[in-house]
Design an enzyme around this catalytic site. Structure first.
Site, short mmCIF file in Angstrom:
data_model
loop_
_atom_site.label_atom_id
_atom_site.label_comp_id
_atom_site.label_asym_id
_atom_site.label_seq_id
_atom_site.Cartn_x
_atom_site.Cartn_y
_atom_site.Cartn_z
N HIS A 86 -11.27 1.22 26.28
CA HIS A 86 -10.44 1.64 27.31
C HIS A 86 -9.53 0.69 27.35
O HIS A 86 -9.07 -0.20 27.27
CB HIS A 86 -10.96 1.60 28.64
CG HIS A 86 -10.14 2.08 29.92
ND1 HIS A 86 -9.58 2.91 29.78
CD2 HIS A 86 -9.21 1.37 30.60
CE1 HIS A 86 -8.82 3.80 31.13
NE2 HIS A 86 -8.38 2.80 30.76
N ASP A 165 -14.35 7.98 42.54
CA ASP A 165 -12.76 7.47 41.73
C ASP A 165 -11.38 8.67 41.88
O ASP A 165 -10.21 8.36 42.02
CB ASP A 165 -12.97 7.06 40.21
CG ASP A 165 -11.31 6.82 40.07
OD1 ASP A 165 -11.12 5.57 39.99
OD2 ASP A 165 -11.32 7.10 38.69
N ARG A 172 -4.25 6.60 46.06
CA ARG A 172 -4.40 5.24 45.78
C ARG A 172 -2.20 5.77 44.61
O ARG A 172 -1.37 4.68 45.25
CB ARG A 172 -4.61 4.25 44.84
CG ARG A 172 -5.45 3.48 44.93
CD ARG A 172 -7.12 3.08 43.83
NE ARG A 172 -6.21 2.36 42.82
CZ ARG A 172 -6.49 2.54 41.47
NH1 ARG A 172 -7.24 3.37 41.26
NH2 ARG A 172 -5.62 1.93 41.05
N SER A 187 -12.02 1.11 38.85
CA SER A 187 -11.55 2.63 39.05
C SER A 187 -12.11 2.90 37.76
O SER A 187 -12.44 3.62 37.17
CB SER A 187 -10.08 2.86 39.43
OG SER A 187 -9.53 4.33 38.53
N LYS A 191 -16.22 4.81 35.88
CA LYS A 191 -16.00 5.90 34.57
C LYS A 191 -17.00 5.14 33.42
O LYS A 191 -17.10 5.90 33.35
CB LYS A 191 -14.86 6.34 34.26
CG LYS A 191 -14.30 7.46 35.86
CD LYS A 191 -12.89 7.96 35.49
CE LYS A 191 -11.57 6.92 35.03
NZ LYS A 191 -11.21 6.32 36.07
#
Length: 431
Positions: A86, A165, A172, A187, A191
């Site tokens: 990620h 989320d 947000r 967040s 996931k």
């Protein structure tokens, strides 16, 4: 039904710098997902979290509650180990495209659930959708079959993963609470943990084009996410990487796909190759393949073979010509000297204004829009030399894009040295 808590009491507790209990966290995430906690109440709680922070156990429980709001994927039926990456997002960050097939060469399955771009950072799915026929939406069964057969998949996350989320992320964005490290970390990790990967490598960007502008903030975010993954039983590490200058020589959807294919063909810009190989080594090591040589698999075409199979499996034509923009305009060097800085944020904003990104989630992007760089920091330049080519289908966008680039370039007298170094700055491992 009667509720276990009152939202105002939970907000007050965090406002007054108290540690939220497990029961309070479980309830507030579930109640918000069900619509019992109102948007303005969750906005107030988010602001209290941004201002007062959270402890490691609080963040872990908040993350677990978000995972519990939806389904969890299970890759235990696969014959190979799983590893994922990620990135916190940057300008010209096309690393996922060559990385997923590269890691799959060595018998590691890569289930890369990716997103779309918003603002100045590009989205992996937007890039791949510039390939004719390619589709982002796969069922869980299709995803598993492709991992079994090809070894790599890049697709959008299903709506069942961490639905809390999705609501929180949108909130947000409009309430000035995006920068909260506990909320960013939970967040991302909710996931990734729900996705079910066995190993996870985080690419935490640092610099003007990144979310985290300082090394200190990037370190804190990386440490928080590595701890969350480790606590959840996922082998997790992070690399802090430089995003003061765009990655590679392109920013924009089809432009970045073209550059990724160059990397898979054994060429491409050195910084993209270096970061792809560094992240591949981390993923392969975490998945139990410490002796693999990813650099060799880029050079000899094995990664390209997996790329072609991966694109074809999702309906794409790996041989189809990529879209190109209808109009181009050049940005010229204002003076002789050495290019010592090229601001990533300015380039990202300019690419976005050209049509490569979106201001709102519902906006469409131009596949061919973006920026090609013809020089990077360290290069000698002459006055009038082409530094960048701007691409767009709508020429009335050129002026606003050029405005964003006004102070993007710093040229110093000949002999000057840029303040740039290695793309990988630091590594953060489980404590």
């Amino acid at each position: 039904m009667s509720e276990a808590f009152d939202a105002v009491d939970v907000i007050r507790a965090k406002r007054d710098q108290q540690v939220l209990t497990d029961a309070q966290i479980d309830w507030v995430i579930d109640a918000y997902t069900r619509g019992v906690v109102a948007e303005e109440q969750m906005a107030a709680l988010n602001m209290a979290i941004l201002l007062n922070g959270m402890t490691r156990p609080e963040i872990a429980r908040w993350t677990a509650a978000m995972i519990a709001s939806g389904e969890r994927m299970d890759f235990s039926t696969l014959a190979r180990p799983t590893a994922d990456k990620h990135s916190t997002g940057g300008v010209g960050d096309k690393i996922t495209l060559p990385l997923a097939p590269l890691v799959a060469v060595f018998g590691v399955a890569v289930p890369q659930l990716s997103g779309r771009g918003l603002g100045h950072t590009g989205g992996t799915l937007d890039k791949l959708e510039s390939i004719p026929g390619w589709r982002a939406a796969l069922t869980n069964a299709e995803m598993l079959a492709q991992l079994d057969d090809v070894g790599a998949v890049i697709c959008q996350a299903g709506s069942g993963l961490a639905p809390a989320d999705r609501k929180l992320y949108a909130l947000r964005d409009v309430t000035g609470t995006v920068e909260s490290i506990p909320l960013i970390a939970s967040s991302i990790m909710s996931k990734k943990i729900a996705e079910g990967t066995g190993a996870l490598v985080l690419d935490v960007k640092v610099g003007s084009g990144a979310f985290m502008k300082s090394l200190e903030d990037a370190r804190e975010l990386a440490r928080t996410m590595v701890d969350l993954g480790t606590d959840a039983g996922v082998r997790t590490s992070a690399l802090l990487t430089d995003m003061s200058t765009p990655l590679g020589l392109t920013a924009g959807n089809a432009l970045e796909v073209r550059e990724s294919v160059e990397v898979l063909a054994g060429g491409g810009p050195a910084d993209v190759v270096d970061l792809t190989v560094a992240l591949a080594r981390e993923m392969l090591d975490a998945a139990g393949r410490p002796d693999a040589d990813p650099a060799a698999a880029l050079a000899d075409g094995r990664a390209m073979d997996v790329w072609r199979a991966m694109i074809a499996a999702q309906g794409g034509d790996p041989d189809a010509p990529l879209p190109t923009a209808k109009h181009t305009e050049q940005v010229l060097a204002p003076a002789d000297g050495v290019l010592v800085a090229l601001d990533a944020l300015a380039v990202g904003i300019a690419a976005w204004r050209l049509g490569a990104g979106r201001a709102r989630r519902e906006d469409t992007v131009q596949a061919g829009a973006g920026i090609e760089l013809h020089a990077k920091p360290g290069a000698p330049v002459r006055a009038g030399q082409v530094l960048m080519t701007l691409h767009t289908d709508t020429p009335d966008r050129f002026d606003r894009a050029a405005e964003a680039l006004t102070d993007a370039v710093t040229i110093a007298p000949a002999g000057s040295r840029p303040a740039t170094g290695a793309v990988v700055l630091e590594r953060v491992d489980a404590a």
